[in-house]
Design a protein around this motif. Structure first.
Motif, PDB file in Angstrom:
ATOM      1  N   PRO A  67      61.096  55.775 102.706  1.00 24.22           N
ATOM      2  CA  PRO A  67      62.276  56.290 103.036  1.00 24.22           C
ATOM      3  C   PRO A  67      63.107  55.555 104.088  1.00 24.22           C
ATOM      4  CG  PRO A  67      60.795  57.925 102.523  1.00 24.22           C
ATOM      5  CD  PRO A  67      60.035  56.533 102.684  1.00 24.22           C
ATOM      6  N   ASP A  68      62.515  54.990 105.016  1.00 28.98           N
ATOM      7  CA  ASP A  68      63.543  54.315 106.141  1.00 28.98           C
ATOM      8  C   ASP A  68      63.474  52.840 106.001  1.00 28.98           C
ATOM      9  OD1 ASP A  68      60.680  53.994 107.044  1.00 28.98           O
ATOM     10  OD2 ASP A  68      60.977  54.943 109.033  1.00 28.98           O
ATOM     11  N   ALA A  69      62.536  52.166 104.834  1.00 34.35           N
ATOM     12  CA  ALA A  69      62.879  50.773 104.638  1.00 34.35           C
ATOM     13  C   ALA A  69      61.883  49.894 106.020  1.00 34.35           C
ATOM     14  CB  ALA A  69      64.045  50.047 104.643  1.00 34.35           C
ATOM     15  N   CYS A  70      60.877  50.767 106.379  1.00 36.33           N
ATOM     16  CA  CYS A  70      59.916  50.170 107.337  1.00 36.33           C
ATOM     17  C   CYS A  70      58.476  50.441 106.783  1.00 36.33           C
ATOM     18  CB  CYS A  70      60.180  50.902 108.758  1.00 36.33           C
ATOM     19  SG  CYS A  70      61.412  50.222 109.661  1.00 36.33           S
ATOM     20  N   PRO A  71      57.518  49.736 107.388  1.00 36.01           N
ATOM     21  CA  PRO A  71      56.281  49.824 106.825  1.00 36.01           C
ATOM     22  C   PRO A  71      55.339  50.926 107.422  1.00 36.01           C
ATOM     23  CG  PRO A  71      56.370  48.176 108.652  1.00 36.01           C
ATOM     24  CD  PRO A  71      57.838  48.864 108.555  1.00 36.01           C
ATOM     25  N   ILE A  72      54.271  51.318 106.991  1.00 30.69           N
ATOM     26  CA  ILE A  72      53.225  52.194 107.452  1.00 30.69           C
ATOM     27  C   ILE A  72      52.065  51.541 107.992  1.00 30.69           C
ATOM     28  CG2 ILE A  72      51.611  53.953 106.947  1.00 30.69           C
ATOM     29  CD1 ILE A  72      53.927  55.150 105.145  1.00 30.69           C
ATOM     30  N   ILE A  73      51.892  51.503 109.187  1.00 23.62           N
ATOM     31  CA  ILE A  73      50.668  50.900 109.630  1.00 23.62           C
ATOM     32  C   ILE A  73      49.917  52.193 110.713  1.00 23.62           C
ATOM     33  CG2 ILE A  73      49.759  48.852 110.928  1.00 23.62           C
ATOM     34  CD1 ILE A  73      52.301  47.586 110.969  1.00 23.62           C
ATOM     35  N   SER A  74      48.914  52.714 109.995  1.00 17.85           N
ATOM     36  CA  SER A  74      48.484  53.941 110.559  1.00 17.85           C
ATOM     37  C   SER A  74      46.866  54.274 110.237  1.00 17.85           C
ATOM     38  CB  SER A  74      49.593  54.596 109.819  1.00 17.85           C
ATOM     39  OG  SER A  74      49.357  56.244 109.992  1.00 17.85           O
ATOM     40  N   ASP A  75      46.703  55.115 110.996  1.00 18.37           N
ATOM     41  CA  ASP A  75      45.418  55.966 110.778  1.00 18.37           C
ATOM     42  C   ASP A  75      46.101  56.963 109.860  1.00 18.37           C
ATOM     43  OD1 ASP A  75      47.097  57.412 112.481  1.00 18.37           O
ATOM     44  OD2 ASP A  75      45.532  58.310 113.498  1.00 18.37           O
ATOM     45  N   THR A  76      45.145  57.859 109.210  1.00 18.16           N
ATOM     46  CA  THR A  76      45.448  58.765 108.189  1.00 18.16           C
ATOM     47  C   THR A  76      44.883  60.224 108.405  1.00 18.16           C
ATOM     48  OG1 THR A  76      43.356  58.250 106.852  1.00 18.16           O
ATOM     49  CG2 THR A  76      45.532  56.727 106.399  1.00 18.16           C
ATOM     50  N   PRO A  77      44.892  61.363 107.468  1.00 19.78           N
ATOM     51  CA  PRO A  77      44.219  62.571 107.804  1.00 19.78           C
ATOM     52  C   PRO A  77      42.702  62.281 107.532  1.00 19.78           C
ATOM     53  CG  PRO A  77      46.252  62.673 106.304  1.00 19.78           C
ATOM     54  CD  PRO A  77      46.194  61.276 106.553  1.00 19.78           C
ATOM     55  N   VAL A  78      42.364  61.256 107.184  1.00 22.14           N
ATOM     56  CA  VAL A  78      41.029  60.978 106.675  1.00 22.14           C
ATOM     57  C   VAL A  78      40.316  59.872 107.748  1.00 22.14           C
ATOM     58  CG1 VAL A  78      39.084  59.967 105.440  1.00 22.14           C
ATOM     59  CG2 VAL A  78      41.421  61.124 104.260  1.00 22.14           C
ATOM     60  N   GLU A  79      39.252  60.364 108.815  1.00 17.30           N
ATOM     61  CA  GLU A  79      38.883  59.839 109.754  1.00 17.30           C
ATOM     62  C   GLU A  79      38.397  58.440 109.228  1.00 17.30           C
ATOM     63  OE1 GLU A  79      35.865  60.482 113.343  1.00 17.30           O
ATOM     64  OE2 GLU A  79      36.543  62.135 112.009  1.00 17.30           O
ATOM     65  N   ASN A  80      38.470  57.391 110.042  1.00 18.00           N
ATOM     66  CA  ASN A  80      38.065  55.917 109.781  1.00 18.00           C
ATOM     67  C   ASN A  80      38.580  55.470 108.430  1.00 18.00           C
ATOM     68  OD1 ASN A  80      36.180  56.242 111.674  1.00 18.00           O
ATOM     69  ND2 ASN A  80      34.530  57.051 110.664  1.00 18.00           N
ATOM     70  N   LEU A  81      39.778  55.914 108.108  1.00 13.24           N
ATOM     71  CA  LEU A  81      40.479  55.340 106.928  1.00 13.24           C
ATOM     72  C   LEU A  81      41.625  55.054 107.441  1.00 13.24           C
ATOM     73  CD1 LEU A  81      40.547  54.646 104.019  1.00 13.24           C
ATOM     74  CD2 LEU A  81      41.259  57.174 103.370  1.00 13.24           C
ATOM     75  N   PHE A  82      42.492  53.744 107.559  1.00 16.16           N
ATOM     76  CA  PHE A  82      43.607  53.369 107.985  1.00 16.16           C
ATOM     77  C   PHE A  82      44.234  52.582 106.462  1.00 16.16           C
ATOM     78  CE2 PHE A  82      40.492  53.428 111.006  1.00 16.16           C
ATOM     79  CZ  PHE A  82      41.200  53.971 112.215  1.00 16.16           C
ATOM     80  N   PHE A  83      45.850  52.772 106.796  1.00 16.52           N
ATOM     81  CA  PHE A  83      46.623  52.137 105.631  1.00 16.52           C
ATOM     82  C   PHE A  83      47.756  51.238 106.445  1.00 16.52           C
ATOM     83  CE2 PHE A  83      46.558  53.837 101.237  1.00 16.52           C
ATOM     84  CZ  PHE A  83      45.317  54.541 101.298  1.00 16.52           C
ATOM     85  N   ASN A  84      47.657  50.120 105.858  1.00 15.45           N
ATOM     86  CA  ASN A  84      48.726  49.215 106.189  1.00 15.45           C
ATOM     87  C   ASN A  84      49.639  48.959 104.759  1.00 15.45           C
ATOM     88  OD1 ASN A  84      50.447  46.873 106.681  1.00 15.45           O
ATOM     89  ND2 ASN A  84      48.634  45.743 107.869  1.00 15.45           N
ATOM     90  N   CYS A  85      50.931  49.613 104.644  1.00 12.66           N
ATOM     91  CA  CYS A  85      51.664  49.515 103.290  1.00 12.66           C
ATOM     92  C   CYS A  85      53.104  49.755 103.660  1.00 12.66           C
ATOM     93  CB  CYS A  85      50.890  50.515 102.451  1.00 12.66           C
ATOM     94  SG  CYS A  85      51.237  52.274 103.074  1.00 12.66           S
ATOM     95  N   GLY A  86      53.811  49.732 102.506  1.00  7.98           N
ATOM     96  CA  GLY A  86      55.228  50.277 102.753  1.00  7.98           C
ATOM     97  C   GLY A  86      56.013  49.226 102.967  1.00  7.98           C
ATOM     98  N   TRP A  87      55.756  47.963 102.959  1.00  9.11           N
ATOM     99  CA  TRP A  87      56.666  47.064 103.560  1.00  9.11           C
ATOM    100  C   TRP A  87      57.704  46.648 102.519  1.00  9.11           C
ATOM    101  CZ3 TRP A  87      55.912  44.744 108.256  1.00  9.11           C
ATOM    102  CH2 TRP A  87      54.640  45.079 108.710  1.00  9.11           C
ATOM    103  N   GLY A  88      57.784  47.454 101.295  1.00 11.98           N
ATOM    104  CA  GLY A  88      58.808  47.297 100.387  1.00 11.98           C
ATOM    105  C   GLY A  88      59.047  45.753  99.797  1.00 11.98           C
ATOM    106  N   THR A  89      60.157  45.586 100.125  1.00  8.94           N
ATOM    107  CA  THR A  89      60.624  44.092  99.544  1.00  8.94           C
ATOM    108  C   THR A  89      60.502  43.005 100.756  1.00  8.94           C
ATOM    109  OG1 THR A  89      62.734  44.662 100.362  1.00  8.94           O
ATOM    110  CG2 THR A  89      62.472  45.087  98.135  1.00  8.94           C
ATOM    111  N   GLY A  90      59.944  43.180 101.827  1.00  8.76           N
ATOM    112  CA  GLY A  90      60.228  42.518 102.985  1.00  8.76           C
ATOM    113  C   GLY A  90      58.770  42.097 103.896  1.00  8.76           C
ATOM    114  N   GLY A  91      57.839  42.285 103.166  1.00 10.82           N
ATOM    115  CA  GLY A  91      56.314  42.306 103.977  1.00 10.82           C
ATOM    116  C   GLY A  91      56.022  40.881 104.035  1.00 10.82           C
ATOM    117  N   PHE A  92      56.401  39.796 103.401  1.00 12.83           N
ATOM    118  CA  PHE A  92      55.866  38.474 103.295  1.00 12.83           C
ATOM    119  C   PHE A  92      56.202  37.769 104.871  1.00 12.83           C
ATOM    120  CE2 PHE A  92      56.508  33.806 103.245  1.00 12.83           C
ATOM    121  CZ  PHE A  92      54.804  33.517 102.950  1.00 12.83           C
ATOM    122  N   LYS A  93      57.249  37.966 105.231  1.00 12.07           N
ATOM    123  CA  LYS A  93      57.795  37.636 106.620  1.00 12.07           C
ATOM    124  C   LYS A  93      56.925  38.159 107.931  1.00 12.07           C
ATOM    125  CE  LYS A  93      61.797  39.295 106.299  1.00 12.07           C
ATOM    126  NZ  LYS A  93      61.610  40.574 105.243  1.00 12.07           N
TER     127      LYS A  93
END
Ligand code: FAD
Ligand code: PYC
Length: 417
Positions: free
Chosen positions: A345-371
């Motif tokens: 929703p804010d056109a920014c990525p998610i680089i984060s821990d999660t509600p599950v321990e030892n599980l991490f997500f890097n996502c939400g780069w939308g249309t601009g993550g190659f750079k």
């Protein structure tokens, strides 16, 4: 003889493309790793590379459902820039830009990073005010940028119609000279080869279909082809499919998945030596080293996982390009394709821990993550190695959506949104 030297290339050319060495191994997965990275795109491969190189964690697998770089990494239009508005994102993208500037040397692989500059055009008074504000913010953050007037834009791109009597006259632009393009599949291959050389197992044709948890902690991924692979930590870097993976682990992410299209023309002689983007007319174009015009615009408005997109988007995109470049009106389009982008929703990525321990997500780069590829991999590697967010990643936690500390980058994300 070095196999990458001129003589090496000649020898391999004359050997009828036979007996080439593999650029990376094709290992069977082990039963357990320190870190499993799901997703063998640029971001996942860069994460593995920096984990091994910077943090000395080499017992790593990257599991990829298709082939390395076969997702958005090799579907994007390769624009690299760091001219984002807010400090948090400006620092993150500029961190990536600095890594881009030494990447071919670092990987010993030519990723063809070409700093040919990026123009973001302004067509209204409000566009120009936004451009002024963004360039000022960039300069305060030590990021190169200039505000250009119509005449200066015309000098950089003589073939663009900058006359006053067009529907959307060009009033000026922001100009980032250090921005540019890179060869996207070479980025995946360069990181893959370098990660493999450090001992990382790259496992292709291996689809994760479940994330196994025990007492609130992730302990393994289940794969269609190889069953269970255990891990102390799991990093998901699966652009376009992030919500699907999150659901496997029992939580949801504030993402929407949309198709984003691009098209290339037949190759023509060199005529455009920079990147031109216009949020307002809504299109962008650069010319590849091969001569193709590389063209795109916004996401298709509906949600979906089909890597295609609809014809109306193509039509609008091409109209926008011709509005700016009437000279291209008779160039034929050769190919079109789509990728699935996860938009936040804010056109920014998610680089984060999660509600599950030892599980991490890097996502939400939308249309601009190659750079962001090198910077994203670099900070996510630190996050996985230490089990807590890297300083530059902290503002991009998924939990910002709980307390409302969003970082609105719709303006800088721009034309592709
Ligand atoms: P990907 O390369 O998509 O990697 C994710 C990988 O995860 C894929 O290979 C996929 O097969 C794998 N995967 C998914 N599910 C599973 C599973 N269950 N198990 C195992 N593996 C799985 N960005 C820019 O900065 N500049 C641009 O000019 C630009 N242009 C774009 C143009 C288009 C048409 C598109 C589609 C995108 C564009 N982008 C651009 C965005 C950019 O491509 C992405 O943000 C970026 O490539 C994401 O990289 P990644 O490594 O995370 O994703
Ligand atoms: O983020 O610069 C960008 C971009 C251009 C085209 C698609 N994304």
């Amino acid at each position: 003889m070095n196999k990458y030297s001129g003589f090496g290339l000649l020898k391999h050319g004359l050997s009828y493309h036979e007996n080439w060495q593999r650029a990376w191994r094709n290992p069977k997965p082990k039963a357990k790793y320190d870190v499993v990275i799901v997703g063998g795109g640029g971001h996942g491969l860069a994460t593995a590379y920096y984990l091994a190189k910077v943090h000395g964690v080499t017992n790593i697998a990257v599991v990829e459902k298709g082939y390395l770089g076969g997702g958005n990494t090799a579907r994007n239009t390769t624009i690299v820039r760091s001219n984002y508005l807010w400090d948090e994102s400006a620092h993150l993208y500029e961190h990536a830009m600095k890594l881009w500037e030494g990447l071919s040397q670092d990987l010993n692989y030519n990723v063809m990073f070409s700093q040919r500059g990026v123009l973001n055009l302004g067509h209204t008074l409000q566009d120009m005010r936004d451009i002024q504000r963004r360039v000022n913010a960039n300069r305060l953050n030590g990021i190169d940028g200039e505000v250009l007037d119509t005449q200066q834009v015309q000098e950089i791109v003589p073939i663009m119609d900058c006359s006053a009597n067009t529907r959307y006259p060009v009033l000026g632009a922001s100009w980032q000279p250090r921005a540019g393009v890179a060869r996207h599949d070479a980025v995946a291959w360069g990181y893959a080869r370098a990660a493999d050389a450090l001992g990382v197992d790259l496992i292709q044709q291996c689809e994760v279909d479940d994330i196994i948890t025990e007492d609130g902690a992730a302990v393994a991924v289940h794969t269609k082809q190889h069953g269970l692979i255990k891990a102390d930590r799991i990093g998901c870097v699966v652009a376009g499919n992030s919500s699907v993976l999150a659901k496997m682990a029992g939580f949801s992410l504030p993402l929407e998945s949309h198709p984003l299209q691009a098209l290339v023309s037949e190759p023509i002689k060199p005529i455009l030596d920079t990147v031109v983007m216009s949020n307002h007319v809504h299109g962008y174009v650069s010319q590849s080293d091969k001569g193709d015009l590389v063209i795109g615009a916004g996401i298709d408005g509906y949600n979906g996982y089909g890597q295609r997109g609809s014809y109306s988007t193509i039509e609008h995109t091409v109209q926008a390009i011709i509005e700016l470049f009437p000279i291209f009106s008779r160039v034929r389009m050769n190919r079109q394709w789509g990728g699935i982008v996860d938009t936040c929703p804010d056109a920014c990525p998610i680089i984060s821990d999660t509600p599950v321990e030892n599980l991490f997500f890097n996502c939400g780069w939308g249309t601009g993550g190659f750079k962001a590829t090198p910077g994203s991999g670099h900070v996510f590697a630190a996050t996985l190695a230490k089990g807590e967010a890297h300083e530059l990643a902290k503002p991009f936690s998924m939990f910002r959506f709980n307390d409302g500390s969003l970082i609105d980058e719709h303006g800088a994300a721009g034309v592709a949104h």
